[in-house]
Design an enzyme around this catalytic site. Sequence first.
Site: not given
Length: 246
Positions: A66, A21, A195, A69, A34
Site C-alpha cells: 500500500s 494480512d 477493515r 507501507n 518480519r
Amino acid sequence: MDNTFTLDTAKMPRHIAIIMDGNGRWAKQKGLLRAFGHESGVKSVRETVEACAKLKIGFLTLYAFSTENWNRPKLEVDALMSILMNSLKKELPTMQKNNIKLNTIGNANMLPDRARKQLFEVIAQTKENTGMVLTLALSYGSREELVAAVKQICEQVNTNTLNIADINEEVINNHLYTHNMPDADLVIRTSGEQRISNFLLWQAAYAELYFTDILWPDFREKDLHQAIFSYQKRERRFGKTSEQLK
C-alpha cells in the site's frame, strides 16, 4: 477441497480481491524477522493464484503493497521489493502455463527502478495471455486513486473536453486504475483484522466481505474454497428486496 461442501461453478465470483494480512505476526509468533513472514507468504500467493485459475476466476487482485507501507522500516521495505522481484521472475513460467495475464494498479513510479523494470517486463511477456487477469496492487491507495481521478476529470472540464453535467459513475470508473476491470465481487482479508485499509473503496461498494483469522502464510486452497462457499451462500441484493430478486 473440504469434503463438507461443494462449490457451485455457476455462482463463482468474477473478481476476487484479497488483503494479504498477517505476514509479520506469523513471523513474530515463530521468533523470526518480519521478512521471513513475507517470504513465506509467497507460497500462499502461488497456491491462491493457481487455485483461482483452476476455478476459472476471471480477475484476482492482490493487495501487495500500500501507499502507507512506504512508512515501514527501510529494511522491511527493501526486503519486500527484493521478494517482489524474485517472485515475478520465478513465477513467470507458472503464469504462462496457466495462461495468466499480469496487471498492476497503483503508483508504479514510486517503486525502485529494478522492481519496476521487472514488473513491467513480466506484464509485457504475459500481455497476450487470455486467462485470468492477476492484478498486483503495488504502492496502491484507494484515496490517492480517487484524488488522481478527480484531478483528471477537473482538467477535462477546464479544457472544455468534458461537461460537468456529463460526469457520472461511468466517467469516474473510466478514470480509475481499474478502468478495465469489473468491480470486486468478493473481498477476502486474512489475519482476523476487519477493515478495508484503503483498498478498492469505490470498486468494493457492493462486494461481499469475508474475514478469516488465518494468517496469510497459512492461507491455502481449502481456505479460498471456504471463502467462496461463504460468498455463494449470501444473497446479493444490490439495494433490492429478496422478493424482487425472486
